[in-house]
Design an enzyme around this catalytic site. Structure first.
Site, PDB file in Angstrom:
ATOM      1  N   GLU A 103       0.137  -0.770   5.909  1.00  0.00           N
ATOM      2  CA  GLU A 103       1.176  -0.158   6.736  1.00  0.00           C
ATOM      3  C   GLU A 103       1.040   1.351   6.777  1.00  0.00           C
ATOM      4  O   GLU A 103       1.240   1.977   7.825  1.00  0.00           O
ATOM      5  CB  GLU A 103       2.555  -0.551   6.208  1.00  0.00           C
ATOM      6  CG  GLU A 103       3.705  -0.220   7.156  1.00  0.00           C
ATOM      7  CD  GLU A 103       4.216   1.222   7.028  1.00  0.00           C
ATOM      8  OE1 GLU A 103       4.862   1.720   7.966  1.00  0.00           O
ATOM      9  OE2 GLU A 103       3.961   1.855   5.963  1.00  0.00           O
ATOM     10  N   ASP A 123       0.845  -1.193   0.000  1.00  0.00           N
ATOM     11  CA  ASP A 123       0.000   0.000   0.000  1.00  0.00           C
ATOM     12  C   ASP A 123       0.880   1.242   0.000  1.00  0.00           C
ATOM     13  O   ASP A 123       2.057   1.196   0.370  1.00  0.00           O
ATOM     14  CB  ASP A 123      -0.941  -0.001   1.203  1.00  0.00           C
ATOM     15  CG  ASP A 123      -0.194   0.052   2.535  1.00  0.00           C
ATOM     16  OD1 ASP A 123       0.772  -0.717   2.705  1.00  0.00           O
ATOM     17  OD2 ASP A 123      -0.569   0.859   3.400  1.00  0.00           O
TER      18      ASP A 123
END
Length: 449
Positions: A155, A93
């Protein structure tokens, strides 16, 4: 320095062009999990990583998620007899772009300029994903140790469901060594072992003064407005030197040398004449001291403002924490500071923000760290340095708690010019190749070869 084994160096060199092509394909996927509009893009990103893991010879590949969490990829390469299992971690991500129009080239169209690949996620952390996959390709899908590839998908949102994910897949993720490719080096030819990270807490503070908006001409003067009261409250978070003024916080220090201030200012994009905040060395201020920033304020836009006194205003306040600080205690100290310093009898409420990240530090001693230093020195041509990072990576402490017997190595292929989370994020391509070779050599050393 010892010469890297020629056959492995040649194998790494051979896989780098394909790794770059696949990195560019991943960068084109806007996997911004923090934005619900990109949830499907994040799923596409996870599927793409899973496909790359299968192509790299994984014995099994799963796309998994905890309830309400982002998709993560778990893949395995079984351990040859008598060798350890190494978890290779990265995340797929990415951060929001900060405004596509601000970029020199489109953020999700990877573009090379002067030996750097520009694009959101090119460094943080799709380069980490492709570092691991390139290493596995260099070994033709048969690494000399057991490998568990774990590529997380949230994250950049603080890993809110990681604890649940580790509990649900504890046996599948267990490892002897954990290599986390989500950090940076001090220079493109100087590798680093990251041994400390700051923690992070944030709060939302709301100041109220009126039941409703009122005319600023009729009431202004005796009656104040909430936005001004909020600004005065926020201004108390620092002293005149820019030091954090919240009481009771941990401050540390290190022996790390100061970088060249002009280079540091340039990397940060500071305007001419703008002063650095605080005192002490730059590494002490960045890596071992608290920092407070106001990340956002709810208030009318200038173009939409009218002549009324605002009844309430709120802001998000973020605080980075030095290693050794308890995150919940620090959040309480920040809360109490804001409550004490709200002026004029204004009502104030302070609520916890998105999450809590504990600071982290480790002692990089023992055989695994010795192997890492040797591998890095061979690949980079310079010895590895131990360094702290001012940013927060919440899951590292979580990994250390969940797998207490594992040695944790925090590495990466960023450098000061990578502009992680910023405009024109980029990856130095030559350093990327060094990072792949370093990790390949590390697996070879960990196998006992």
């Amino acid at each position: 320095m010892p010469t890297p084994p020629a056959e492995l160096s040649d194998a790494v060199r051979a896989v780098l062009p394909g790794a770059r092509t696949d990195l560019e394909a991943l960068v084109r996927i806007p996997s911004i999990w923090a934005d619900p509009a990109h949830a499907e893009d994040t799923r596409r990103s996870a599927d793409a990583v899973a496909a790359l893991a299968r192509d790299a010879g994984a014995a099994d590949v799963q796309v998994v998620a905890a309830e309400g969490g982002a998709p993560a990829v778990v893949a395995h390469w079984p351990a040859p007899a008598g060798t350890p299992t190494v978890m290779l971690y990265a995340h797929h991500d990415v951060q929001p772009t900060g405004g596509d129009e601000e970029w020199t080239s489109p953020p999700f169209e990877p573009t090379e300029r002067d030996g750097r690949l520009y694009g959101r996620g090119a460094a943080d952390d799709k380069a980490g994903v492709m570092t691991h996959l390139a290493v596995l390709r260099a070994y033709d899908g048969k690494p000399p140790v057991g490998v568990t590839l774990f590529v997380e998908g949230e994250e950049e949102s603080g890993s809110p469901t990681l604890t649940a994910l580790l509990e649900q897949h504890h046996e599948s993720l267990a490892a002897d060594v954990i290599v986390i490719a989500d950090a940076a080096n001090p220079a493109v030819d100087v590798p680093a072992l990251t041994t400390s990270l700051r923690g992070l807490v944030d709060v939302v503070v709301e100041v109220s003064m009126l039941e409703r908006p009122v005319h600023s001409g009729i009431y202004g003067g005796p009656v104040g407005d909430a936005l001004t009261a909020l600004c005065r409250t926020l201004a108390t978070l620092h002293d005149d030197k820019g030091e954090v003024a919240v009481a009771g916080l941990v401050h540390g220090s290190s022996d790390a040398p100061d970088p060249d201030e002009a280079v540091y200012r340039s990397d940060a994009g500071l305007l001419d004449g703008v002063e650095l905040l605080g005192s002490g060395s730059i590494p002490d201020r960045v890596n071992h001291s608290p920092a407070v920033a106001v990340l956002g304020i709810d208030a009318p836009k200038v173009a939409e403002a009218s002549n009324v006194l605002l009844p309430r205003a709120r802001a998000m306040v973020s605080m980075r924490l030095a290693p050794g600080q308890d995150a919940l205690q620090a959040r309480q100290a920040l809360t109490e500071h804001l409550e004490r310093h709200t002026p004029w009898g204004a009502h104030v409420s302070v609520e916890p923000g998105h999450g809590v990240a504990e600071p982290f530090s480790l002692s990089a001693t023992g055989e695994v760290y010795d192997h890492a230093r040797a591998a890095f020195a061979d690949a980079y041509g310079n010895s590895a340095v131990e360094t702290g990072i001012g940013g927060s990576i919440p899951f590292i402490a979580e990994f250390a708690r969940t797998f207490p017997g594992a040695a944790v190595l925090v590495t990466g292929v960023g450098d000061p010019a990578s502009r992680w989370h910023g405009i024109d994020e980029s990856l130095h391509l030559e350093m990327f190749g060094r990072g792949v070779l370093a990790e390949a050599l590390l697996l070879r050393r960990l196998s006992g070869s």
